[in-house]
Design an enzyme around this catalytic site. Structure first.
Site, PDB file in Angstrom:
ATOM      1  N   ASP A 216      -0.702  -2.476   6.307  1.00  0.00           N
ATOM      2  CA  ASP A 216       0.062  -4.361   6.338  1.00  0.00           C
ATOM      3  C   ASP A 216      -0.612  -4.744   4.721  1.00  0.00           C
ATOM      4  O   ASP A 216      -2.182  -4.615   4.403  1.00  0.00           O
ATOM      5  CB  ASP A 216      -0.992  -4.558   6.987  1.00  0.00           C
ATOM      6  CG  ASP A 216      -0.924  -6.642   7.037  1.00  0.00           C
ATOM      7  OD1 ASP A 216      -0.822  -6.869   5.735  1.00  0.00           O
ATOM      8  OD2 ASP A 216      -1.070  -6.703   8.850  1.00  0.00           O
ATOM      9  N   HIS A 217       0.063  -4.513   3.935  1.00  0.00           N
ATOM     10  CA  HIS A 217      -0.829  -5.009   2.550  1.00  0.00           C
ATOM     11  C   HIS A 217      -1.259  -6.234   2.029  1.00  0.00           C
ATOM     12  O   HIS A 217      -2.017  -6.334   1.008  1.00  0.00           O
ATOM     13  CB  HIS A 217       0.383  -4.733   1.370  1.00  0.00           C
ATOM     14  CG  HIS A 217       1.834  -5.930   1.929  1.00  0.00           C
ATOM     15  ND1 HIS A 217       2.852  -6.157   2.383  1.00  0.00           N
ATOM     16  CD2 HIS A 217       1.394  -7.348   0.672  1.00  0.00           C
ATOM     17  CE1 HIS A 217       3.301  -7.285   2.478  1.00  0.00           C
ATOM     18  NE2 HIS A 217       2.813  -8.360   1.330  1.00  0.00           N
TER      19      HIS A 217
ATOM     20  N   HIS B 171       0.751  -9.721   9.116  1.00  0.00           N
ATOM     21  CA  HIS B 171      -0.231 -10.091   7.949  1.00  0.00           C
ATOM     22  C   HIS B 171      -0.826 -11.579   8.501  1.00  0.00           C
ATOM     23  O   HIS B 171      -2.255 -11.444   8.156  1.00  0.00           O
ATOM     24  CB  HIS B 171       0.626 -10.988   7.238  1.00  0.00           C
ATOM     25  CG  HIS B 171       1.837 -10.062   6.712  1.00  0.00           C
ATOM     26  ND1 HIS B 171       1.635  -8.750   6.292  1.00  0.00           N
ATOM     27  CD2 HIS B 171       3.147  -9.562   6.682  1.00  0.00           C
ATOM     28  CE1 HIS B 171       1.923  -7.784   6.195  1.00  0.00           C
ATOM     29  NE2 HIS B 171       3.413  -8.536   5.809  1.00  0.00           N
TER      30      HIS B 171
END
Lengths: 352, 509
Positions: free
Chosen positions: B193-194, B257
């Site tokens: 999950d950047h 996110h």
């Protein structure tokens, strides 16, 4: 023409705070940023002008209130001060500025220096003190007690052992002061490179049976080369036998070759070898990168990594961005001093 | 044990390995993954000897693959493009052409990796990065197992990074988790999950737990509510509509996110900084979310909307249903606002509001913590009263930083109060740019640090919460209505009304 015009507006010392406030009052386009007080101390002519240019670079990445000090004991007692700001565009948008106060003190110095400088620190921000050149009588325990970080460059010292003894004496009761040596910073990428190479199983397999250690360096970098050797000795748990021989934990002999030459990069080569396996980090003179290599009969890996900078501003910027307690440096210091005493710079063979 | 590592870097040790990227011809590989690996090399952080293999279906030679990467790296690399470093770096990059479903392609990949390992004494670590279209995730994982690539050689590791979306609902997420469990150990699985790789997201824990002044206030006694906003000014440019139609704002951003950010904001202090120590606390937050499990509850606590034609940045933009690759009768939400309640001692009675939308006035992601007002016994008689309370804002992007709004007296002979802002900007204070999230995350995976990756139970608990809402919208007899807003505005009126019912208002960004 006043040679100090480059330092900004000359002000009365008692007016510095008011003048600094005025610098920002009518300028909403600029942001005044500061994460620390950075004192740059030089006992040499033109120290202020040189350091002002360094601060201009340094503040691109390290927001600070810079206080530059130049001392000249030969002249009549006087004190002059200038203020300016170094501004840089942040991400092409915001103009971020750092204040600079420059002091030129002449005549008798120690007491006046402390009072003058410390009344202009930004409160609550750490004090980083960059001492340029040899330590003098201005460097005292009392001065050290207000610093959070002391930056020196031992490669510029005549008597490295004596100077480190002075620092040790001044800081022995301090639990918070971090001492950082730019000569040590100059070997950072080499150390990272060597550490990275020894993650490889092939390199790991020779660690206990290294037969030869070879270092090549520029004569000006004797201190840095000796420090990285001390690091190898301490971390690999070797013993120093002589200027040309080390010993591993099992009593195995390790040949040490240290070669200084004008044609080498500041640190040109650090190589550990056993049998047909060689682990090395090297840099050609003038090259922008280090070459990391493992070479054995069946295995050859190599990669490039950035070289350590040489400019003082970049070295200090690296120190500041890394932070930390620098405990490894303190750990290797005794071995470094022992190696220095065994192989002073003048006694080393030169390749030129 | 490598004694030379001591004190050099305060992080887990990245070990040399082979990195295999599935979906190597895709945009993510070209724009993010290869530039991230290159930038790690530029910084000297990529272990020497790392070998990168791009795996994809399209016929390409190594040279063609490298040329494509070279062209894009020049455009997007954060630290520029140094020909000398690139030249050395790209030597380690090669291309492996195979269908994702073709077992033969994996057998030949295994052979190729063994050849690489032969030079390392037969040992070698492997990192498989699954960046393909999600419909191939199962095939890739099962084929990796079929070729024996899921099992590490003795003394080595074999890890897998899985890109989002991790499922499209609880059922598919469970199915994918099942496949992952059948193929890789959970400790070797990295669900990326950047957002968690962003500097400010990482700083959240530092802000909360390394500063003594915040944690005592971080509870229902002092905080009135918390807002998490992710606004985007873009719409469905570049053919994004096709993907978006299948996901929508809730599944695309909130499930992963924004719920990850929520869990970082609301978690209890972990017992240690280990990956599981932190993830144990994060998952408790998601598990404690009050479930909106009926259409009535969804209607009351969730607003979905689509934008109609309007203006963004002064340019006319179409409505959602007029966008490229979007159905004219679409019922996919391009905006969602959710009111959440966390049933824990700390957060009892404190609503959290999450909003995410396309075609809002500007691009911004932030968390704002709204503190309760001070008792107004002293200043409530003043003209204008006390203007608002304290707000702590954590900006995730752009212009990462933290600000605190306080009330101050306006200089003058009379007593008038106005809010003022103390602002900390990363870019101003630290001139040095932050690494791209992918740089940090790939390096963490190589180093075996899963702290910034989602764990199986986190993903499933998040889907459990989201599924109720999706079902109410799409499967109930009386689904809550789709609201509308003009593109370029801050969302639908219904969203404003939802938060207003609790006596609050959305923060103006």
């Amino acid at each position: 023409m006043d040679i100090y015009a480059e330092l900004g507006k000359e002000v009365n010392v008692s007016d510095i705070d008011r003048e600094l406030r005025q610098l920002w009052e009518h300028d909403e386009a600029r942001t005044n940023a500061s994460l620390m007080n950075l004192v740059v101390y030089a006992e040499r002519p033109n120290g202020l002008l040189e350091n002002s240019r360094i601060i201009s670079d340094l503040t691109r990445e390290n927001a600070c209130r810079a206080i530059l000090v130049e001392i000249n004991r030969e002249e009549q007692a006087s004190l002059r001060a200038w203020i300016t700001a170094h501004c840089h565009l942040s991400h092409g948008q915001k103009s971020v500025c750092c204040e600079q106060i420059a002091f030129r003190l002449t005549g008798r110095v120690p007491g006046r220096f402390r009072n003058t400088v410390f009344s202009h620190l930004n409160s609550d921000l750490p004090l980083v003190f960059w001492w340029q050149g040899e330590l003098s009588d201005v460097f005292t325990e009392r001065l050290a007690s207000v610093m959070d970080r002391l930056i020196v460059d031992s490669s510029s010292w005549q008597n490295v052992s004596a100077s480190f003894a002075r620092i040790h004496e001044a800081v022995r009761d301090s639990t918070t002061l971090v001492v950082q040596d730019l000569a040590w910073t100059r070997s950072w990428q080499y150390r990272v490179g060597i550490a990275g190479l020894f993650d490889d199983t092939v390199a790991q397999s020779i660690l206990g049976k290294v037969e030869n250690v070879r270092l090549k360096y520029h004569p000006d970098s004797h201190t840095t080369a000796t420090q990285i050797l001390a690091w190898l000795v301490v971390q690999a748990d070797w013993k120093i036998i002589s200027a040309t021989q080390l010993e591993n934990k099992e009593g195995g002999k390790i040949n040490l070759f240290m070669e200084a030459g004008e044609s080498f990069a500041p640190l040109g080569l650090v190589e550990l070898a056993s049998g047909k396996t060689t682990v090395r980090v090297s840099q050609e003179k003038g090259a922008a990168h280090l070459l990391r290599e493992i070479v054995s009969a069946s295995h050859h890996v190599s990669s490039l990594s950035p070289a350590d900078p040489e400019a003082p501003a970049e070295l200090v910027a690296q120190q500041l961005s890394r932070g930390g307690k620098n405990s490894l440096f303190l750990k290797i210091l005794p071995s470094f001093l022992q190696l220095l005493s065994q192989a002073p710079a003048a006694s080393l063979k030169s390749s030129e | 044990m490598n004694p030379f590592r001591e004190d050099l870097v305060s992080r887990n040790r990245p070990e040399t390995c082979s990195v295999v990227i599935f979906g190597a011809t895709g945009d993510l590989t070209h724009r993010k993954l290869i530039p991230a690996l290159y930038n790690l090399a530029v910084n000297g952080e990529l272990p020497t000897g790392v070998n990168i293999i791009g795996f994809a279906r399209r016929e390409k030679s190594d040279e063609e693959f490298r040329t494509g990467l070279n062209e894009l790296n020049k455009k997007v690399s954060r630290s520029g493009h140094d020909e000398e470093i690139w030249g050395k770096f790209i030597e380690s990059v090669s291309y492996h052409c195979s269908e994702f479903t073709d077992a033969e392609g994996y057998a030949s990949l295994a052979k190729r990796l063994d050849e690489v390992d032969a030079g390392r004494g037969g040992k070698g670590n492997r990192l498989f990065y699954i960046a393909s279209a999600p419909e191939f995730f199962d095939d890739i994982l099962l084929n990796l197992k079929g070729a024996g690539l899921n099992e590490a050689k003795e003394g080595c590791w074999s890890r897998v990074i899985i890109e989002k979306p991790f499922g499209t609902d609880l059922k598919t997420a469970k199915h994918l988790n099942h496949i992952v469990r059948e193929t890789f150990h959970e400790c070797d699985t990295y669900r990326i999950d950047h957002y968690l790789g962003k500097e400010t997201a990482q700083n959240l824990m530092v802000l909360r737990f390394a500063n003594a002044i915040f944690e005592p206030l971080w509870n229902n006694r002092y905080i009135s509510h918390i807002q998490i906003t992710c606004s985007e000014n873009l719409g469905m440019e570049g053919g994004r509509g096709g993907y978006y139609e299948k996901s929508g704002a809730l599944r695309d951003m909130v499930q992963n996110h924004l719920l990850q950010l929520l869990s970082l904001v609301a978690m209890e202090p972990p017992t240690d900084l280990s990956a599981d120590g932190i993830r144990d606390e994060k998952v408790k937050v998601i598990r404690s979310l009050r479930q909106w499990d009926t259409p009535e509850k969804v209607a009351k606590n969730v607003v979905r909307a689509q934008y109609t034609a309007g203006h963004v940045d002064g340019n006319p933009v179409p409505g959602y249903r007029e966008e490229d690759r979007v159905s004219p009768t679409s019922d996919t939400e391009a905006y969602v606002a959710v009111r959440l309640l966390i049933d824990t001692w700390r957060w009892s009675g404190v609503p959290f509001y999450i909003r995410m939308g396309k075609r809002l006035p500007k691009k911004s992601t932030e968390i704002s913590v709204h503190f309760k007002d001070a008792p107004s016994v002293l200043f409530n008689a003043l003209p204008g009263g006390v203007p608002g309370g304290n707000v702590l804002v954590i900006r995730i992007q752009p212009d990462e930083g933290i600000s605190l709004r306080m009330v101050s007296k306006i200089p003058g002979t009379s007593l008038r109060l106005e809010p003022v802002k103390m602002d900390f900007h990363y870019s101003t204070s630290f001139g040095k740019g932050s690494p791209e999230a992918y740089e940090r995350l790939i390096l963490d995976a190589i180093a075996g640090d899963a702290t910034l990756f989602a764990r199986r139970d986190e993903v499933e608990e998040a889907w459990r919460f989201i599924d109720h809402i999706e079902r109410a919208w799409h499967d109930s007899e009386n689904p809550p209505k789709m609201a509308g807003f003009v593109a370029g505005s801050w969302g639908p009126r219904e969203s404003d009304e939802m938060i207003k019912q609790d006596g609050f208002a959305w923060r103006r960004l």
